[in-house]
Design a protein around this motif. Structure first.
Motif, mmCIF file in Angstrom:
data_model
loop_
_atom_site.group_PDB
_atom_site.id
_atom_site.type_symbol
_atom_site.label_atom_id
_atom_site.label_comp_id
_atom_site.label_asym_id
_atom_site.label_seq_id
_atom_site.Cartn_x
_atom_site.Cartn_y
_atom_site.Cartn_z
ATOM 1 N N GLY A 10 -13.573 -26.396 13.656
ATOM 2 C CA GLY A 10 -14.158 -27.191 12.595
ATOM 3 C C GLY A 10 -14.068 -26.497 11.263
ATOM 4 N N LEU A 11 -14.793 -27.037 10.302
ATOM 5 C CA LEU A 11 -14.850 -26.482 8.952
ATOM 6 C C LEU A 11 -16.126 -25.666 8.811
ATOM 7 N N GLY A 15 -18.423 -16.532 5.589
ATOM 8 C CA GLY A 15 -19.632 -15.877 6.052
ATOM 9 C C GLY A 15 -20.297 -16.564 7.219
ATOM 10 N N GLY A 16 -19.823 -17.740 7.555
ATOM 11 C CA GLY A 16 -20.427 -18.517 8.641
ATOM 12 C C GLY A 16 -19.929 -18.111 10.010
ATOM 13 N N PRO A 90 -11.732 -16.782 4.726
ATOM 14 C CA PRO A 90 -10.599 -17.726 4.638
ATOM 15 C C PRO A 90 -9.362 -17.278 5.408
ATOM 16 N N GLU A 91 -9.183 -15.965 5.583
ATOM 17 C CA GLU A 91 -8.024 -15.470 6.325
ATOM 18 C C GLU A 91 -8.104 -15.803 7.821
ATOM 19 N N ASP A 92 -9.270 -16.246 8.276
ATOM 20 C CA ASP A 92 -9.415 -16.652 9.682
ATOM 21 C C ASP A 92 -8.996 -18.107 9.899
ATOM 22 N N VAL A 120 -11.854 -22.162 7.248
ATOM 23 C CA VAL A 120 -12.929 -21.451 6.562
ATOM 24 C C VAL A 120 -12.736 -21.664 5.066
ATOM 25 N N SER A 121 -13.653 -22.393 4.480
ATOM 26 C CA SER A 121 -13.503 -22.750 3.075
ATOM 27 C C SER A 121 -14.850 -23.152 2.502
#
Length: 122
Positions: A10-11, A15-16, A90-92, A120-121
């Motif tokens: 998902g989105l 940090g999440g 974001p690199e994930d 990741v955004s």
């Protein structure tokens, strides 16, 4: 044969956290290591984490942030491998796949799921 199905993508904000699940079913006696791989946009697929008879291995990029674990169905018909991901960045962002490596009569074969997208955004 063996079937692999991923879920949980998902989105998520930087940090999440997110937990992916891989359900492997079928000829479980002929599956050894199960791993999570990912393929970022326009990049090669890479190993993220793997578990084999309780022994875990991680790529350097996720060590300390991701945790792989495994549960087994009591009737032996399936196993679920989880990938707990924390402190995402974001690199994930990638399409995450799980892979089952064959053993015994399925030695030399690899079984892949269709993948689950992680973005990741902010």
């Amino acid at each position: 044969q063996v079937q692999m199905v991923e879920s949980g993508g998902g989105l998520v904000q930087p940090g999440g956290s997110l937990r992916l699940s891989c359900t492997a079913s079928g000829s479980m006696n002929n599956i050894g290591a199960i791993g999570w791989y990912r393929q970022p946009p326009e990049k090669e697929r890479e190993l993220v984490a793997r578990i084999d008879d309780g022994i875990t291995r991680y790529s350097d990029s996720v060590l300390g942030r991701f945790t792989i674990s495994q549960d087994f169905a009591t009737d032996g018909t399936k196993t679920i491998v989880y990938l707990e991901m924390r402190n995402l960045n974001p690199e994930d962002t990638a399409l995450y796949y799980c892979n089952g490596r064959g053993k015994n009569r399925l030695r030399g074969r690899d079984f892949w799921g269709p993948g689950t997208q992680v973005t990741v955004s902010s």
